[in-house]
Structures are given as structure tokens and as C-alpha cells.
Enzyme design. Sequence first.
Site, PDB file in Angstrom:
ATOM      1  N   HIS A  61       0.801  -1.230   0.014  1.00  0.00           N
ATOM      2  CA  HIS A  61      -0.143  -0.107  -0.016  1.00  0.00           C
ATOM      3  C   HIS A  61       1.022   1.193   0.099  1.00  0.00           C
ATOM      4  O   HIS A  61       0.445   2.360  -0.220  1.00  0.00           O
ATOM      5  CB  HIS A  61      -0.832  -0.076   1.210  1.00  0.00           C
ATOM      6  CG  HIS A  61      -0.351   0.407   2.537  1.00  0.00           C
ATOM      7  ND1 HIS A  61      -0.037  -1.065   3.435  1.00  0.00           N
ATOM      8  CD2 HIS A  61       0.140   1.507   3.171  1.00  0.00           C
ATOM      9  CE1 HIS A  61       0.336  -0.207   4.514  1.00  0.00           C
ATOM     10  NE2 HIS A  61       0.598   0.998   4.361  1.00  0.00           N
ATOM     11  N   ASP A  64      -0.072  -7.671   0.918  1.00  0.00           N
ATOM     12  CA  ASP A  64       0.399  -6.154   1.164  1.00  0.00           C
ATOM     13  C   ASP A  64       1.930  -6.119   1.538  1.00  0.00           C
ATOM     14  O   ASP A  64       2.564  -5.403   2.311  1.00  0.00           O
ATOM     15  CB  ASP A  64      -0.310  -5.807   2.705  1.00  0.00           C
ATOM     16  CG  ASP A  64       0.034  -4.027   2.767  1.00  0.00           C
ATOM     17  OD1 ASP A  64       0.125  -3.614   1.796  1.00  0.00           O
ATOM     18  OD2 ASP A  64      -0.254  -3.703   3.981  1.00  0.00           O
ATOM     19  N   SER A 121       4.547   2.167   7.975  1.00  0.00           N
ATOM     20  CA  SER A 121       4.493   1.101   7.033  1.00  0.00           C
ATOM     21  C   SER A 121       5.367   0.315   6.366  1.00  0.00           C
ATOM     22  O   SER A 121       6.428   1.435   5.495  1.00  0.00           O
ATOM     23  CB  SER A 121       3.116   1.555   6.338  1.00  0.00           C
ATOM     24  OG  SER A 121       2.014   1.712   7.015  1.00  0.00           O
ATOM     25  N   ALA A 174       0.262  -2.099  10.108  1.00  0.00           N
ATOM     26  CA  ALA A 174      -1.106  -1.330  10.337  1.00  0.00           C
ATOM     27  C   ALA A 174      -1.080  -0.985  11.787  1.00  0.00           C
ATOM     28  O   ALA A 174      -0.585  -1.547  12.465  1.00  0.00           O
ATOM     29  CB  ALA A 174      -2.063  -2.037   9.755  1.00  0.00           C
TER      30      ALA A 174
END
Length: 497
Positions: A138, A168, A243, A260
Site C-alpha cells: 500500500h 500487502d 508502514s 498497520a
Amino acid sequence: MHFKRLFLIAVCTLAAFAAAPAVRHALAEDAAKPADPGLSDVLTDLLHGVEGENATSGPDKRVPFGREEVQLSFAPLVKQTAPAVVNVYASQTAKVTSPFEGDPFFEEFFGRAQPRAQSSLGSGVLVDPSGVIVTNYHVIKDADEVKVATADGREFTSKVMLKDETLDLAVLKIAADKPFPVIAIGDSDALEVGDLVLAIGNPFGVGQTTTSGIVSALARSHIGVSDSGYFIQTDAAINPGNSGGALINMGGQLVGINTAIYSRSGGSIGIGFAIPSNMVRAFADAAKAGLDFFERPYIGAEFEAVTPQIAESLGMEKPTGALVSSVDAAGPAGKAGIKPGDVVLSLNNTPVESIEALDYRMATLSIGSKATFAVLSKGQQATLEIALERAPEGAKPTEVTLHGRSPFAGAKVAELSPRLAQRLGLRTDLKGVTVVDINRDSPAADFGFQPGDIVREVNGTSIDTAAILAQIAQQDTRWWRFTVERGGQTLRQVLRY
């Protein structure tokens, strides 16, 4: 008076010498008996972490004892690992729509909408001296350019080697004349709740920051971050910008990629999640091997969660494991004897608590190896050895880019195979024509089509092949009726275009 005091002292001294043998004898007898621990002895044992019948931790895990240990610092560990944590800057040009777009009169006065640059900030971890970096998907999603800034102030333009939205995770590559500092990837399965960890990243863009905490929980799932449902939970402060950063154990090894946080305000409240390093290692190895997507081992079976009702019907004490929902008779699982309705209880002697745990364990294993499955079948437990194969590609899928004046224009489609389904994060037993890719500036993107959508029907015609869909997309009509399957749900749409 003075003479009396001297006399009393002399008498007491003589009495003490006379009683000394008896006292020594009594002390010897007491020493031979097991003594009850006093309060000071118990506290000393607890502080030192002494092992015994009631000991709950090994000698290498104890609370600090003494002033010197209380003053210990994480500084040497940070100096060792921080140089391998980088900042990741991703930028993209976003299309801006205007209500006057396409109208010559209003465009004459208001002008055309200009594209707008967007950027995102995250962190990454160098895991190979050649410049291989692991970060979150992301962070670089839809980016036109990804730049990396190292801890020593250098800046590089990176190349995306591999990315996977369902996990991810993404792997970047930068190049320099000298080797880069790296963090060795550790074994995340060795983590225990309560272990000390450090989180290193670039929160809010303020610069590299290190926070400390403990492992709060393991095998967390259903947190809505990605399809991968197996995370490390930590209370080390993690904020936006962290992140893709590193979660480090006390041995200086990478045990997770910070992904996260759970927060209602946007800031850290002590609940952060990291992708386990064993998954990171498997993903990085796939990138270094030059694969175009992360391949998971294939056994030809699909699974569902074991609910309390299912567990009761199968005579299980509690809902655990993964229920086999379908099996390809020609696949490795079918050949080994697994049948629909069986429950996988463990994989390679590691208990499988849920379907998410099974997916995680499977993804970290190597294609071409074998794995041992403990299975509950018709009330009896059995142990089966199953080969882990590459998902079959079937007939070579032909990818077709759709054109014409239709809502599908700009979409690339192909017929599903187990390997293509795995690449798109779909069930490997699905059939049909699926969207493989979307041109961002196309009608298909504007109408909301996504990779992984399965087109079932268009204008009353069932879609069985990519060629049929390409032919229908060329129809000269303004009305379109179509049915699309997405995430197990059927979507029907009627529109004029």
C-alpha cells in the site's frame, strides 16, 4: 557499682563459651533439615529468575536485577540495525475529472482539468547487500515513481521487483557501488508473547524513529489490512509512515514488517500489526528468483472456516482447523486421500488453529517439497504426506485487451486457470473469464472494474471464453446489461453508455 557491672559481663561471657558446643550441634541439625524459605530468599530467587519446581521462565528471561541492569540501553542494537531501514517516497499523477469535461463551451472559459501529483510516504528494510528492499504494497500502490532515501542521506530511484496486494508486500531494488547494510531475517515462529521488540521507521515524515515494546499477541487475523490473516501484534508505537518499517527482536533480527495500527484518532494507541518475517523471507526469495508473482504451493484443495456448529457435528471439542470444502481428484490432495468434509488439524506438526493459519503456513513452504498433514476424517485422525506443487496453468491463457465503445474497453481479460486464479488471489477451483488488468485512463477503470472480476454474462450471452467477450464488446449499442462475480458476490448492472 562499677565492680558489679564488670562481674555481670564476666559471668555472661563464661556462659556463652559453655553453651557454644550445644549451639553448634543444634545449628548442624537444622542445616541437615530442609529450611523454609524466608521472604528475602523468595524475592532474591524471583529477581534472579531461579529455576525450580514452580519456575515459569528460563534463566535467559528474567526481570532486571541490580542497578547496572536497570541502566542497560537499546542503543547498540539500534546502531546495528537502523542503517538498514530506509524511507520510501512514492508519487503518482492522479486523473482529475471535471463536470465540464468534453464540453467545448465551458472548457473555453474554465479550461481543461489538469492532472494532480499525489505522494505517499512509508518505510522499507534492506534485506540483501545488493539493494533489495522489502516494504508494504500500500506504500507504493499505483505509484509512477518510487524513490528511496537511506539512513546516510543518499537518495535512489528504485525498481519494483515484485508486489502482492493480498499479502500487502512489495520488493524494491536500488543499486550502488558499495554493498548496503542489511538486517538478517529471523524466525518469526520463535517469537513468544511478552518478548521485547523494537519498531524502526519514519512516522509522519519526521525522520527515522525507534520505539520499543513487547509482542502483545500472535496469529492475529481479520484486522482488515489485507487478505493475509496472520499478524504479529505489538504495543511498540507505530504511526502513519511506519508502514514497511522493521520490527526487530533482541538479537538484531528482522521478525516482522510493520503494516498497520488500530486507531480511532490516526495515532498510536498501542495496538500495531506486523507481517511475520517467515512470510517476508518467502516473498523476498520469490522476488530474487525473478518470479512475476508470488506463487503459493498448490495441493488442489479449497478450505473453509470450522464454525462451532460444524465442530459439534463432527464431534470436535472446539472449533479449530480448516474444513476441506472442495478437492481436485487429480491434484496432490486428492491423490493423498483428502476428501471434502475432512478437517486439517496440523501442518508439519504445527497446530492449525484457523484457515488463515493454514494459508500462512502453506505460503511459507517451498514448491517441490512435501508436507505432513494431520487430518480428521469421519471421526478418525490420520497423517498424510502431500506433495506441494506449482499450480497448473492448464491451456496457455490468452490475454485479450478489449476495445470498442463499451464499458469493458481498456480491460485485459483471460480464461481462468488455477495458476492465474492464484495470481489474482482467487479460489483455484473457479472457472470463467476474468479481468487481469485495467488501464487506469480507460472506460473500464471509470466504471469500477477491478482485476479479479469474473464476467459471467453480457447482454444475455453467457461468457465462456475471452474471445466471446471481445466480440460482444465490439457491439454497436448504447445499452449494456452484464453480470460480474466479485469476491463471491454476484453483481448485476444495467447502464446506458
